[in-house]
Design an enzyme around this catalytic site. Sequence first.
Site, PDB file in Angstrom:
ATOM      1  N   GLU A  78      40.172  34.620  40.666  1.00 42.21           N
ATOM      2  CA  GLU A  78      41.572  34.552  40.223  1.00 42.21           C
ATOM      3  C   GLU A  78      42.178  33.168  40.439  1.00 42.21           C
ATOM      4  O   GLU A  78      43.126  32.796  39.757  1.00 42.21           O
ATOM      5  CB  GLU A  78      42.407  35.614  40.949  1.00 42.21           C
ATOM      6  CG  GLU A  78      42.120  37.051  40.534  1.00 42.21           C
ATOM      7  CD  GLU A  78      40.937  37.676  41.250  1.00 42.21           C
ATOM      8  OE1 GLU A  78      40.217  36.940  41.982  1.00 42.21           O
ATOM      9  OE2 GLU A  78      40.715  38.888  41.079  1.00 42.21           O
ATOM     10  N   HIS A 125      43.012  33.624  45.787  1.00 44.07           N
ATOM     11  CA  HIS A 125      44.350  34.031  45.339  1.00 44.07           C
ATOM     12  C   HIS A 125      45.161  34.537  46.523  1.00 44.07           C
ATOM     13  O   HIS A 125      44.610  34.836  47.584  1.00 44.07           O
ATOM     14  CB  HIS A 125      44.228  35.146  44.289  1.00 44.07           C
ATOM     15  CG  HIS A 125      43.382  36.286  44.782  1.00 44.07           C
ATOM     16  ND1 HIS A 125      43.889  37.283  45.580  1.00 44.07           N
ATOM     17  CD2 HIS A 125      42.061  36.541  44.629  1.00 44.07           C
ATOM     18  CE1 HIS A 125      42.897  38.126  45.881  1.00 44.07           C
ATOM     19  NE2 HIS A 125      41.776  37.690  45.336  1.00 44.07           N
ATOM     20  N   HIS A 141      46.717  39.937  45.204  1.00 46.11           N
ATOM     21  CA  HIS A 141      46.254  41.265  45.613  1.00 46.11           C
ATOM     22  C   HIS A 141      45.371  41.098  46.840  1.00 46.11           C
ATOM     23  O   HIS A 141      44.990  39.973  47.189  1.00 46.11           O
ATOM     24  CB  HIS A 141      45.469  41.965  44.484  1.00 46.11           C
ATOM     25  CG  HIS A 141      44.162  41.320  44.163  1.00 46.11           C
ATOM     26  ND1 HIS A 141      44.051  40.197  43.370  1.00 46.11           N
ATOM     27  CD2 HIS A 141      42.903  41.611  44.565  1.00 46.11           C
ATOM     28  CE1 HIS A 141      42.788  39.844  43.278  1.00 46.11           C
ATOM     29  NE2 HIS A 141      42.051  40.679  44.008  1.00 46.11           N
TER      30      HIS A 141
HETATM   31 ZN   LIG Z   1      39.847  38.340  45.449  1.00 43.67          ZN
END
Ligand SMILES: [Zn+2]
Length: 303
Positions: A37, A131, A143
């Site tokens: 990400e 991320h 997340h």
């Molecule tokens: Zn991850």
Amino acid sequence: MKRASYGLLTFLLTFTLAPSTSGQTTGFKVYISSDMEGIAGFVDSTQMSATGRDYDVGRKYMTEETNAAIAAAFSAGATEVVVNDSHGSQFNMKPHELDRRAVIITGSPKPFGMMQGIDASFAAVVFIGYHAQASTTDAVHDHTYNSHLKSVRLNGREVGEYGLNAALAGHFGVPVVFISGDSAVCRQAKDLIPGIEALPVKEGIGQTAAQTLHPEVAREKIRAAVQAALERAQTMKTTKPAGPVKLTTPVTIEMELALSAQADSAMMVPGMKRVSGRVVSYEAPDMTVAYRISRLVARLATT
Ligand SMILES: [Zn+2]
């Protein structure tokens, strides 16, 4: 604790007693954990999911940023580099497209997931494509493991994957010296990890929007910054050297789930405590157990 102390001792001996006349240290191992990400050049799940339309672009960019980090590690004097494919299914990168000097850990499930293979023999850890933790503002795909974990706390401290993974490396006495990803995860990692070098390759405008470096520019910057971070760690020239994240034991891990039904599932784990409707807590003897509990609860939440 003995293993962790030994790991730290190994790190100190490697980095303080072994410089060659050129000022470079040789003979150390580097562990690279690559997620997706936080790779430069894309924000959309069509590039990050195996069923996505542009998945081939995403996995190619991920491979190239990882190759930049591998090249940097060898330039800094590493003699062994282990890469762990840490995104989703954990078999995104095609081994034949990776720098042949590295070995790759691929596939899932693995007990230590994004950190499978980490132990006290490594001198340093590098995070690529990371991320921000769940529930972060202006962060690309924030997340923690999946969409079901809304918050994770280690000994009361909020963390994301970067923190869980750094704490596991810290158990073995290994410091995380570098992270690349969006600017949100860079801020969060710098708050937690002593002396880490953080390189933002994109600035989140929201979950699926960002201003990003060109992929080739990101790779050049990663290569230079990883090499510099490893060389700094070797020579201890910095006033604030990277150090392992050390947690006091036992380690309490508290997890907030999206639904109370998911917390019900987590209560199937012996020793798990219910804090409130969607929050569970587990007291682990050390970070290796806390880490596996975190992965287990994330998985139970999907059932
Ligand atoms: Zn991850």
